[in-house]
Design a protein around this motif. Structure first.
Motif, PDB file in Angstrom:
ATOM      1  N   GLY A 200       0.781  -1.220   0.000  1.00 57.78           N
ATOM      2  CA  GLY A 200       0.000   0.000   0.000  1.00 57.78           C
ATOM      3  C   GLY A 200       0.814   1.272   0.000  1.00 57.78           C
ATOM      4  N   SER A 201       2.118   1.169  -0.214  1.00 59.47           N
ATOM      5  CA  SER A 201       2.959   2.364  -0.181  1.00 59.47           C
ATOM      6  C   SER A 201       2.892   3.162  -1.480  1.00 59.47           C
ATOM      7  CB  SER A 201       4.406   1.981   0.106  1.00 59.47           C
ATOM      8  OG  SER A 201       4.941   1.178  -0.935  1.00 59.47           O
TER       9      SER A 201
ATOM     10  N   THR B  69       3.922   5.335 -11.352  1.00 59.90           N
ATOM     11  CA  THR B  69       3.695   4.941  -9.972  1.00 59.90           C
ATOM     12  C   THR B  69       3.849   6.180  -9.098  1.00 59.90           C
ATOM     13  OG1 THR B  69       5.965   4.360  -9.335  1.00 59.90           O
ATOM     14  CG2 THR B  69       4.637   2.655 -10.440  1.00 59.90           C
ATOM     15  N   ILE B  70       3.019   6.250  -8.057  1.00 56.57           N
ATOM     16  CA  ILE B  70       3.012   7.398  -7.156  1.00 56.57           C
ATOM     17  C   ILE B  70       2.909   6.917  -5.723  1.00 56.57           C
ATOM     18  CG2 ILE B  70       1.983   9.025  -8.801  1.00 56.57           C
ATOM     19  CD1 ILE B  70      -0.738   8.432  -7.464  1.00 56.57           C
ATOM     20  N   ARG B  71       3.324   7.771  -4.812  1.00 61.02           N
ATOM     21  CA  ARG B  71       3.063   7.518  -3.396  1.00 61.02           C
ATOM     22  C   ARG B  71       1.568   7.669  -3.171  1.00 61.02           C
ATOM     23  NH1 ARG B  71       5.641   6.108   0.978  1.00 61.02           N
ATOM     24  NH2 ARG B  71       5.491   7.248   2.947  1.00 61.02           N
TER      25      ARG B  71
ATOM     26  N   ALA C 243       3.346   2.542   3.843  1.00 55.11           N
ATOM     27  CA  ALA C 243       2.192   3.373   3.517  1.00 55.11           C
ATOM     28  C   ALA C 243       2.206   4.657   4.343  1.00 55.11           C
ATOM     29  CB  ALA C 243       0.904   2.587   3.755  1.00 55.11           C
ATOM     30  N   ASP C 244       2.551   4.549   5.597  1.00 57.62           N
ATOM     31  CA  ASP C 244       2.760   5.713   6.449  1.00 57.62           C
ATOM     32  C   ASP C 244       3.519   5.256   7.692  1.00 57.62           C
ATOM     33  OD1 ASP C 244       0.841   4.746   8.411  1.00 57.62           O
ATOM     34  OD2 ASP C 244      -0.756   5.565   7.155  1.00 57.62           O
TER      35      ASP C 244
ATOM     36  N   LEU D 233      -2.806  -2.787   3.428  1.00 60.92           N
ATOM     37  CA  LEU D 233      -1.852  -2.223   4.380  1.00 60.92           C
ATOM     38  C   LEU D 233      -1.103  -3.373   5.032  1.00 60.92           C
ATOM     39  CD1 LEU D 233      -4.096   0.548   5.968  1.00 60.92           C
ATOM     40  CD2 LEU D 233      -2.218   0.861   4.348  1.00 60.92           C
ATOM     41  N   ARG D 234       0.189  -3.403   4.809  1.00 60.30           N
ATOM     42  CA  ARG D 234       1.035  -4.455   5.344  1.00 60.30           C
ATOM     43  C   ARG D 234       2.259  -3.825   5.991  1.00 60.30           C
ATOM     44  NH1 ARG D 234      -0.607  -7.431   0.166  1.00 60.30           N
ATOM     45  NH2 ARG D 234      -1.248  -9.507   0.816  1.00 60.30           N
TER      46      ARG D 234
END
Length: 729
Positions: A125-126, A141-143, A669-670, A344-345
């Motif tokens: 999910g990043s 590709t994007i954040r 992801a965050d 989300l991992r």
């Protein structure tokens, strides 16, 4: 006058002519050739074919994750197999046909990101992939916030692309163009190549990838000139097998755990959702109402499916509860035409450390190398040799990681006069009796007494020396291989570039890379003599850093390489800082990066320890002692789709928590989706499962394995067809 390379584009193939005073760009001569093996791309290098995706025959990848009672265990290698990387539900990413939005499943927090179509999430999910509506032959590709754009371009332009999906641990993308599926590194470091060999390909589209070797797609015929009813197929890259899962089916989506596929089938004029297991059993119709159901996407937890619903009202998103069959509309999604559900991992930052440089050197060895004669720990490597260097000075240690990687063993530090107890203990732990131990430096650097001590332990000491550090680097290079395909040159007056180069060279025994040191901006007699016996027509020269480049070109222009031809090529990696050089070298040398090693830039011992531990797995980058340098941070963010772990190897106090947080946030992801694992002394935490748990269906309960790496990948040699050629003269 010479044209300096722009920051961020510091690498290329350069043709040098004597007396040259200008440069102009030219296309590279490297020609990619698709092999018969599915999704394995080979490049013709020096007259031989090198499998670009081979990491090393002896290892699979760099991170094994195991959890016991909530504690993670991560080591430097992984026994790769099919499995699942546990995921949680994130946001929905979708498009209204041209604009890309992000929204929570409950309809809150809607945010416009940019223009784009056909969204897909990386397994952690990043990052997200999409098609640029204004440059339809490129993937972007994007954040997750829409920033840090990376482009995946096709050689010679290519046709329009569609249906992007991430594959394996996120380091690969697959998409459709020209009726065929193609694959490339998700960081854009390789040209896209056909996924399937011509005899196995058909008219294929709509791929959906897993975090491992499974991929589902739609095939409508043997080629796009002879099409029929669409069917959903499963491809298993682990064994190259194909299985037809469902006839009269389109728009497949693979569940996050890679066990089920949802797809669309038309029943009485209505597009309905069906599911089937990946083994072809358990076919089930999920919807029966009169709504048109399209573009399904599993929730990462696997209990819901998001899809585009079209009924009597405007098109919008709905969420289907798989267990009950109840459908719920997603507010604020009117007009959406596509959707992807963010998984989300957790990613991981491993802190490998000791109380000081010596104990950290042992920790790095223990984190990478297995104990000889004991039960094998999955993920650790069996050492075949070892390299000893003087831990008091970097002068003779700079190229040791290249030799250690090639000969498969740790770099161990010791004092000059006698063998330290720490080094002695590690030799006895990792090596069988009779194994070779290389001593780098003359008897002033590592004494004769020390050599005798190694011999008394039952090992074969081999001294690699010369009159100075430059001659010693030549001796190390010769010990690595008599016929190098690559020669890295880096200044011996500073440690940063040389250690980064040695980590890269040590990764690639398949292409036989070595490192020699320059005396700043000049070449010593020993290095000049070594290079003069090689031909730049068959051995690629790669100066790393501006001083090394000036040393090489200066020696040639002053007639010190008389055996070299009048025209020759070389590759160059530079940068405005040591951090930038390391990043640019990583971009040049490594593709499909999943693991990165970091060391504080002010500590050469940490750089040596990190480089020797990581030389078989990923690049060495430099961190700061108070902040994460911008170039390093940007590299991690731009490669986050594929990077699942970062190893920070240094005494604990030298890299503060804020820097570790910045590292973890960059690859995830965050900031909430990474975990830090401490390896005091390189040992697995006592509260964790002893030994690494391999990713397999038989892994113990409670295991949370890492993403499966693509087989036959790695840094064997850079994709020269992606490198810019510069002509001098």
């Amino acid at each position: 006058m010479s044209v300096p390379l722009r920051e961020g584009v510091p690498l290329g193939s350069c043709r040098h002519r004597p007396g040259a005073d200008s440069e102009r760009a030219r296309g590279d001569a490297g020609v990619p050739v698709a092999s018969s093996a599915c999704r394995r791309t080979r490049f013709r290098l020096g007259g031989s074919y090198v499998n670009h995706r081979l990491r090393r025959a002896s290892v699979a990848l760099a991170s094994v994750l195991a959890v016991s009672a909530g504690t993670l265990s991560l080591t430097a290698g992984e026994a790769a197999a099919a499995g699942s990387w546990a995921a949680s539900d994130g946001r929905l990413l979708g498009t209204d046909g041209s604009n890309l939005y992000r929204i929570s499943p409950d309809g809150s927090g809607s945010r416009y990101l940019r223009q784009g179509t056909a969204p897909a999430w990386s397994p952690d999910g990043s990052r997200a992939a999409l098609v640029d509506p204004y440059q339809s032959n490129e993937l972007v590709t994007i954040r997750q916030d829409g920033a840090f754009e990376q482009r995946i371009t096709q050689k010679n332009g290519g046709g329009a692309v569609s249906d992007p999906t991430f594959w394996y641990g996120g380091d690969s993308v697959v998409f459709r163009t020209g009726g065929r599926l193609r694959t490339a590194a998700s960081d854009g470091s390789t040209w896209p190549q056909p996924l399937f060999a011509a005899k196995k390909a058909g008219c294929d589209s709509q791929p959906s990838g897993s975090d491992g070797p499974l991929l589902v797609f739609v095939r409508t015929g043997p080629d796009c000139s002879h099409t029929g009813a669409a069917a959903v197929w499963l491809y298993n890259d682990a064994n190259g097998s194909f299985r037809k899962l469902a006839a009269d089916a389109t728009q497949p989506a693979l569940s996050a755990d890679a066990t089920r596929v949802v797809f669309v089938r038309t029943v009485d004029g209505v597009r309905q959702l069906f599911s089937v297991r990946v083994d072809g059993t358990g076919l089930k119709q999920l919807t029966t109402d009169t709504t048109q159901h399209q573009r399904p996407s599993w929730s990462p937890k696997g209990d819901r499916i998001a899809y585009v619903a079209t009924g009597t009202d405007q098109r919008h998103l709905e969420l289907l509860d798989v267990a009950t069959g109840a459908a719920t509309a997603v507010p604020n999604s009117d007009g959406w035409t596509d959707v992807a559900w963010q998984p989300l991992r957790y990613n991981y930052v491993a802190r490998v450390y000791g109380s000081g440089s010596v104990s950290t050197n042992v920790a790095a060895s223990r984190w990478t190398w297995d104990s000889y004669g004991r039960k094998h720990v999955p993920g650790l490597l069996a050492a075949k040799s070892a390299v000893l260097v003087n831990g008091g000075s970097p002068s003779y240690a700079l190229t040791a990681s290249a030799l250690a990687g090639t000969k498969q063993g740790p770099v161990l530090t010791t004092g000059a006069g006698s063998l330290s107890s720490a080094a002695s203990g590690e030799l006895k732990r990792v090596l069988r009796k009779g194994a070779t131990v290389y001593l780098v430096g003359n008897t002033k650097v590592l004494s004769s007494k020390l050599s005798d001590q190694v011999k008394k332990l039952g090992y074969k000491p081999v001294r690699l020396s010369g009159g100075d550090r430059y001659a010693a680097s030549v001796a190390v290079a010769k010990a690595s291989t008599s016929k190098p395909q690559w020669v890295f040159l880096a200044t011996g007056k500073d440690y940063h570039d040389a250690l980064a180069a040695a980590a890269a060279a040590g990764s690639s025994s398949g292409s036989r890379a070595v490192v020699v040191l320059t005396d700043g901006r000049s070449l010593s007699g020993s290095v000049t003599a070594y290079l003069n016996k090689l031909s730049p027509k068959s051995t690629r020269m790669l100066p790393v850093g501006a001083d090394a480049r000036k040393a090489l070109l200066g020696a040639y222009d002053h007639g010190k390489l008389p055996r070299w031809p009048n025209s020759w090529d070389y590759w160059y990696v530079g940068g405005s800082s040591h951090e930038a050089v390391a990043v640019n070298l990583a971009n040049f040398w490594w593709s499909y990066t999943s693991t990165v090693g970091l060391a504080p830039g002010n500590d050469w011992q940490s750089g040596l320890n990190a480089g020797s531990a990581m030389s078989r797995f990923g690049p060495l980058l430099w961190s700061g002692t108070k902040t994460l340098p911008g170039m390093t941070r940007n590299y991690l963010i731009n490669h986050a789709a594929g990077i699942n772990s970062v190893a920070v190897i240094s005494p604990y106090s030298k890299v503060p928590k804020d820097v570790v947080t910045a590292i973890g946030t960059a690859i995830s992801a965050d900031a909430n989706w990474f975990r830090t694992v401490n390896y005091a002394g390189g040992a697995i935490p006592k509260s964790a499962t002893t030994g690494a748990v391999a990713r397999s269906a038989t892994a113990g309960t409670g295991s949370a394995p890492a993403p499966s790496p693509a087989p036959a990948r790695g840094p064997v040699a850079p994709d020269l067809s992606k490198a810019q050629r510069l002509t001098v003269g």
